[in-house]
Design an enzyme around this catalytic site. Structure first.
Site, mmCIF file in Angstrom:
data_model
loop_
_atom_site.group_PDB
_atom_site.id
_atom_site.type_symbol
_atom_site.label_atom_id
_atom_site.label_comp_id
_atom_site.label_asym_id
_atom_site.label_seq_id
_atom_site.Cartn_x
_atom_site.Cartn_y
_atom_site.Cartn_z
ATOM 1 N N ASP A 225 0.832 -1.203 0.000
ATOM 2 C CA ASP A 225 0.000 0.000 0.000
ATOM 3 C C ASP A 225 0.871 1.259 0.000
ATOM 4 O O ASP A 225 1.860 1.337 0.733
ATOM 5 C CB ASP A 225 -0.873 -0.028 1.266
ATOM 6 C CG ASP A 225 -1.957 1.036 1.264
ATOM 7 O OD1 ASP A 225 -2.792 1.007 0.342
ATOM 8 O OD2 ASP A 225 -1.973 1.888 2.165
ATOM 9 N N GLU A 298 1.752 -0.537 -4.914
ATOM 10 C CA GLU A 298 0.728 0.441 -5.273
ATOM 11 C C GLU A 298 1.404 1.804 -5.246
ATOM 12 O O GLU A 298 1.627 2.392 -4.193
ATOM 13 C CB GLU A 298 -0.428 0.421 -4.272
ATOM 14 C CG GLU A 298 -1.593 1.285 -4.741
ATOM 15 C CD GLU A 298 -2.197 2.187 -3.675
ATOM 16 O OE1 GLU A 298 -3.291 2.719 -3.917
ATOM 17 O OE2 GLU A 298 -1.586 2.391 -2.622
HETATM 18 O O1 TEU Z 1 -4.510 4.163 -1.565
HETATM 19 C C1 TEU Z 1 -3.531 5.124 -1.764
HETATM 20 C C2 TEU Z 1 -3.864 6.240 -2.703
HETATM 21 O O2 TEU Z 1 -3.024 7.076 -2.933
HETATM 22 C C3 TEU Z 1 -5.176 6.386 -3.320
HETATM 23 O O3 TEU Z 1 -5.532 5.730 -4.394
HETATM 24 C C4 TEU Z 1 -6.236 6.936 -2.481
HETATM 25 O O4 TEU Z 1 -7.080 5.942 -2.025
HETATM 26 C C5 TEU Z 1 -7.089 7.878 -3.256
HETATM 27 O O5 TEU Z 1 -6.281 8.830 -3.768
HETATM 28 C C6 TEU Z 1 -8.129 8.478 -2.360
HETATM 29 O O6 TEU Z 1 -8.718 9.563 -2.952
HETATM 30 C C7 TEU Z 1 -4.267 3.166 -0.628
HETATM 31 C C8 TEU Z 1 -5.468 2.256 -0.499
HETATM 32 O O7 TEU Z 1 -5.688 1.605 -1.712
HETATM 33 C C9 TEU Z 1 -6.637 3.060 -0.041
HETATM 34 O O8 TEU Z 1 -7.801 2.306 0.014
HETATM 35 C C10 TEU Z 1 -6.306 3.622 1.327
HETATM 36 O O9 TEU Z 1 -7.329 4.472 1.743
HETATM 37 C C11 TEU Z 1 -5.004 4.396 1.299
HETATM 38 O O10 TEU Z 1 -3.968 3.693 0.650
HETATM 39 C C12 TEU Z 1 -4.519 4.656 2.685
HETATM 40 O O11 TEU Z 1 -4.069 3.468 3.249
#
Ligand code: TEU
Length: 572
Positions: A225, A298
């Protein structure tokens, strides 16, 4: 890139010559969002036992691996991405024993299982953060997070101007034990998600231990993440985001815009060079285990060139291709991003990955029919004007998946997309849980619309999600038509389309194949070959005469040799 020159890029080039390519070079990986997949105990939230019971369905669908979003101990302020214990299962989802059963069942069925690791931040309920608060300013425990004095005479201004991804300042002030206001801590996401200090050796050691804990249990890998966020620029400098694109820039071609984007420097909290050292260390750890364990990052970074740095030979195995996900339904734009992806990833010996939906974005059966800009994370809700046409959206989604699953490399699917599920655009505001909604006072709807529990049976409570009929987000009243049991026997259903695509992709080894562009179909058509399959996707708005060949799979009905708009076919 087209117009005479055809390119030949092989995804398996980097594999050792005698060995079979590693599984992750070509795998189709299905994302299970545990809260919304299947709820065995009927408490409104999905769980590990629910997932284990449904794994045979995923194996029948024809995917190679499953990625589980977080199921760890968590107060669930950000749907589990706020972890309070990295080595345990939240009672909401079950127990560690349930996890072991699920993993064994996946392996019995020949499915790999990767789990979500959240290293950028913990929950504010995590014992490390509690200890940091209790230990006081300047202590070793405080150094495990990012605490700073505030600006201004009384330190009552945040240390810098950074904003949280979910809206509002990225800093929250804490009180000293005597109740007086003290330092501020950084949280790039919700207040309940304090960022760890990855320049601290103890923090690094903790995560090596956490990786070992799950590797020893037998997981096949991790989705990392916010992989681009762990290291912040020294001194935590203020950040001024680039001004809005000018009309001139908006008019520029896709390629020019891509170049402009590349020239912009990353914010001081994303994509810092020093982050890569962490993944080299993790790579070394994983390589001591058997069974081709893998890391998938990610990382939302500005360009594919920067992204490919995360999958250099000693780092991660895969990284999500968000440039591809964010590309609109346009043949020139898709050709450019596919070409660039294959080029940049093969330059470092990594497979390209492809993805259209996940738990953070508007589902592609809705997104692809948008005719206006919907910024990432904003979502769509009851008061959004000019909602996308669901019929057009589903048609394009089926064509887009037909194109994606023909591409060499590895693809990610998000639960429910095989049912053609749209974004829930009418979710009542009172039901929302995404911190984005609360932190922006409702200015951005956020991501709940893609997280609604999925339908299994048309005529069962909660469409078979559980037996009680209650679900943590309410399901739309008209979702019976998307239920898996309705689609099962219908050869024209989206589920049948996914099944056929996955079976054909596997039997023709398209994931390990190579791509050759075909000329002569016009700018608004994607035409390519991968091994024995010719793929034509028509984005031109008018019917297209198909070349000779037998139609293996069509995303929608084809009359004779005419390929309708927003349709894709595989020909042999
Ligand atoms: O997401 C990280 C991220 O930068 C994004 O896609 C974010 O969710 C989006 O910009 C919100 O507007 C990851 C996870 O996939 C996400 O579900 C979590 O909320 C986030 O990290 C925090 O852990």
């Amino acid at each position: 890139m087209t117009g005479g020159t055809s390119i030949e890029l092989t995804q398996s080039e980097a594999a050792a010559p005698s060995a079979a390519p590693e599984w992750w070079r070509s795998a189709v990986i299905y994302q299970v969002y545990p809260r919304s997949f299947a709820d065995a105990d009927g408490d409104r939230v999905g769980d590990l036992r629910g997932i284990a019971a449904r794994l045979p369905v995923l194996s029948e669908l024809g995917v190679d691996a499953v990625w589980l979003s977080p199921f760890y101990t968590s107060p669930q302020r950000d749907a589990g991405y706020d972890v309070a214990d990295y080595r345990n299962v939240d009672p909401l989802f079950g127990t560690l024993d349930d996890f072991d059963v699920l993993l064994a069942e996946a392996h019995r069925l020949g499915l790999r299982l990767i789990i979500d690791l959240v290293p950028n931040h913990t929950s504010s309920d995590h014992p490390w953060f509690r200890a940091a608060l209790a230990a006081g300013e300047g202590s070793e425990a405080r150094d495990t997070y990012i605490f700073r004095d505030g600006k201004g005479d009384n330190g009552d201004q945040p240390p810098n101007n950074w904003n949280s991804v979910f809206g509002g300042s990225a800093w929250t002030r804490v009180n000293r034990p005597d109740g007086s206001p003290g330092q501020w801590y950084l949280h790039l996401f919700d207040t309940s998600q304090p960022d760890l200090n990855w320049r601290n050796a103890w923090v690094r050691q903790q995560f090596l231990d956490i990786l070992r804990f799950w590797l020893d249990r037998g997981v096949d890998g991790f989705r990392i993440d916010v992989a681009h966020g762990l290291i912040k620029a020294p001194g935590l400098p203020d950040y001024s985001p680039p001004r809005e694109e000018s009309t001139m820039e908006q008019a520029a071609s896709t390629n020019e815009r891509r170049l402009n984007q590349r020239r912009r420097a990353a914010p001081p909290y994303w994509d810092q060079d020093a982050v890569h050292e962490i993944y080299r260390q993790w790579h070394a750890l994983l390589s001591r285990y058997d069974g081709e364990r893998a890391l998938c990052g990610e990382a939302w970074v500005a360009s594919l060139k920067r992204l490919a740095r995360y999958v250099r030979p000693n780092e991660m195995q895969q990284t999500f291709n968000f440039s591809y996900l964010q590309t609109p339904w346009s043949a020139p734009a898709l050709r450019a991003v596919i070409h660039e992806s294959l080029e940049e990833f093969s330059a470092v010996g990594a497979p390209s990955t492809w993805v259209l939906s996940n738990h953070d974005v508007v589902r592609h059966a809705t997104r692809l029919a948008l005719n206006w800009n919907n910024p990432h994370g904003d979502g769509i809700g009851p008061d959004t004007p000019n909602k996308p046409d669901p019929v057009l959206g589903l048609r394009r989604a089926r064509a887009a998946t037909t194109l994606m699953l023909a591409l060499p490399g590895s693809s990610y699917l998000y639960q429910g997309e095989e049912l053609g599920l749209p974004e829930d655009m009418e979710l009542p505001n009172s039901a929302r849980e995404d911190p984005t909604w609360f932190r922006t006072d409702g200015a951005r709807y956020g991501r709940d619309g893609c997280r609604v529990p999925i339908p299994w049976q048309a005529d069962a409570p909660a469409y078979g999600f559980n037996t009680t009929g209650a679900s943590w987000l309410p399901q739309p009243v008209d979702w019976a038509r998307f239920a898996r049991d309705r689609q099962q026997g219908d050869p024209h259903s989206t589920l049948s389309l996914y099944r056929r695509l996955l079976a054909e992709r596997a039997s023709r080894a398209l994931g390990n194949g190579s791509l050759e562009w075909l000329d002569g179909f016009g700018d608004d058509v994607i035409a390519m070959r991968n091994g024995s399959v010719t793929v034509i996707a028509n984005m031109s708005g008018k019917a297209l005469e198909l070349p000779a060949g037998q139609i293996l799979i069509a995303s929608d009905a084809v009359a004779g040799t005419q390929l309708p708009p927003d349709t894709a076919v595989w020909l042999s």
